[in-house]
Design a protein around this motif. Sequence first.
Motif, PDB file in Angstrom:
ATOM      1  N   LYS A  15       0.859  -1.193   0.000  1.00 53.08           N
ATOM      2  CA  LYS A  15       0.000   0.000   0.000  1.00 53.08           C
ATOM      3  C   LYS A  15       0.893   1.241   0.000  1.00 53.08           C
ATOM      4  CE  LYS A  15      -3.880  -2.142   2.488  1.00 53.08           C
ATOM      5  NZ  LYS A  15      -4.777  -2.229   1.343  1.00 53.08           N
ATOM      6  N   ILE A  37      -4.859   6.179   1.605  1.00 57.95           N
ATOM      7  CA  ILE A  37      -4.204   5.244   0.683  1.00 57.95           C
ATOM      8  C   ILE A  37      -4.487   5.663  -0.750  1.00 57.95           C
ATOM      9  CG2 ILE A  37      -4.163   2.848  -0.119  1.00 57.95           C
ATOM     10  CD1 ILE A  37      -4.832   2.055   2.793  1.00 57.95           C
ATOM     11  N   SER A  60      -2.888   0.549  -3.858  1.00 56.84           N
ATOM     12  CA  SER A  60      -2.670  -0.745  -3.205  1.00 56.84           C
ATOM     13  C   SER A  60      -2.616  -1.816  -4.287  1.00 56.84           C
ATOM     14  CB  SER A  60      -3.788  -1.049  -2.199  1.00 56.84           C
ATOM     15  OG  SER A  60      -5.037  -1.121  -2.852  1.00 56.84           O
TER      16      SER A  60
END
Length: 782
Positions: free
Chosen positions: A128, A151, A154
């Motif tokens: 990630k 994030i 990923s």
Amino acid sequence: AHNGEINTLWGNRNAMRAREPALTAPVWGEGVERLKPVIWSEGSDSASLDNALELLVRSGRDPVHALMMLVPEAHEGAGEMDPALRGFYEFHECLVEPWDGPAALAFSDGVLVGSALDRNGLRPCRYKVTRDGLVVAGSEVGLVDLDPAEIVESGRLGPGELLVVDTRRKAILHNDDAKRAVARQRPYDRWAARGILPLRPTARLPDTPSLDEAERVARQIAFGWSFEDLRYVLEPMSSAGQDAVWSMGDDTPIPPLARVPPSLYVYLRQRFAQVTNPPIDPLRETLVMSLRMHLGRRASLLADRPGGLRLVQNEHPVLLAEEMAALRAVVGAQAVTLEATWQAASGPEALRAALDGLCRAVGRAVRQGARIVILSDVAANRDRAPLPMPLAVGAVHQHLLQKGLRTRLGLVAEAGDAWDVHHFAALIGYGAEAVHPWLALDSVRHQVEEEDAPARFRAAAEKGLLKILSKMGISTLSSYCGAQIFEALGLGAEVVDRCFTGTVSTIGGIGFAEIAEDVLARQRKAYPEGTTPEPALPDHGRVRYRRDGEDHGWSPPLVRAMHEAVAADTPPAYDAFRSRVAARAPASPRDLLAFRAATAIPIEQVEPAETIRRRFISTAMSLGALSPEAHRTLAIGMNRMGARSNSGEGGEDPDTYLPLPNGDRADNRIKQVASGRFGVTTQYLVRADELEIKIAQGSKPGEGGQLPGHKVTALIARLRHSVAGVPLISPPPHHDIYSIEDLAQLIHDLKQVNPRARVGVKLVAEAGVGRVAAGVAKAYAD
């Protein structure tokens, strides 16, 4: 650091020792000797890979370059790969073989940080990236608590891929970008094209006369062939193009106790992977498997330039006659053929002298500029006996290692005693980079009429080699070559130390004198004195019973005696059966043991027979391998005793779950969970007193079971959820077990389905199995 196993470790360590004399680099100069030994012999597989990576990095390569060399992606069949990247891999595979295995890697030199997967990609590596530039990569999700809103990316790495963070440039390099940058630093594709010669037969061989029948049979006898080898090995391989399928298991004596002296190959037993470094499935993983080999003189591992690179690239380790001719033509005077024979009249002691002379001749050839040495027993005849080719290859390989010359030449075995897949694996495992089975190919041409029979024989041999590689979890033959992944059964220390250095030989055994006597005995049978009729190929009876052949634990006379004992149901009848068993010659170490005289224990201190027999089990045989009647009878008998029978891997007929009118139980108290999961249902699992996860089996270690199509009846197909008449093959590994953690998950799942059942794991005894067993115990097996 890595999560996983380096299955190629033995071969990698051996190859690095062989390379050490040739290590040179400007950065080290005279100080290069201080680097040796490169690999710390007591270290783990992680430590060994770290030693190799650090050597390359400290010698001038960056960590990404070094890791791409040591853990390359599968490029041999990747038609869409960028030419520059393909050239990079083709150049570097001439310098180093893959360090391979189910491994998720993490690496850094303090500036670059990266993660990578091996060519199979059987261990997970997820990553990630957050908005502020934090990169987290690991085998498990949830290693670090991250706010999902932060994030930005990923993903997970695929087979052979890597992810790199360059902290100096503050850049994240994904797989293609990182590899492209390394591959374009030098013209590797041009270097590879100029220095690597593919081995291609330039023209069809002229029709050379085959051996006449009498001479062919004489040579076959001298090299240890039998009628069974022609009928049951050679014919299926050369007609169907498949390695012969056998019933598993072997009830003949171990080699040193055999009635008929076997070939030396039989004393070498293949090792195999289980649990922590599992076998791989050669059918499912075809794309990552490779038999490509390179023959010739190797450059220094530390040199990032072509130098004097001149190697012959060979896609087929089993060479046909036209390829052997092409190899000699391509290399010319730098291909030297040395005789692997000895004067039969000189007696047994001449064998050791012949090995000494062969090793000296190879050393001279290297110093005179040879790039390829061919060890050949083609010249064997009435006067000259053949050296067993495993001895010749092993002795020469070890001699070159000791003299620091091994990387200066390629080694080819031109062998009359090699015709079986195991023979080829043993020769390659002990140092040969190619094998030309000249007598087997001549026999194929005589035995099978089809013009392409030799090519089919070779195809079968190479499929078998891939299966053997996969048993050890290895994908590339270059990583298996010289790895010595065998145990010796019945070879003495003098032979092992000289020819198979480092191979485990637990019980010791025969030496050079006994091996020479066996060779000379075959020589006398092949070339009898006087006017004796021409000899016929013997039938040793190793595959099926023959009255004058090899002894079998379950020979027809013994089986008949057992039937008579059961039918009569009297002590004298059983004693007659037992006396026949006792009259057999020793077949294993156990048969050589006897009880010492000692004071008897009072019978009152001994448990009753009824208590003792509850500990007995009948071992696993599947419904399918056994008839339904036999499978049911075993279960009923063991249940009546209070003991346990094992279902094997084929599941059970649910009809047996109902009690019989007389109260008997007809299903098995131990139920097996094998790699194919045939017949494994919740109903099956909850009936068990014990559940057995079969990782490996003594009769076929490292392989899955195989039920031929003619045994897959309508009943078997229904129980295994398959189709009648279709062969059923269990893969070598459980496809959900590539680590102890995976095994622990399956054990946990089984205990959830049936909390009262004990869960066991079936392994096979081999050197080092204790470490594997400790891991199994940590996975909460009972």
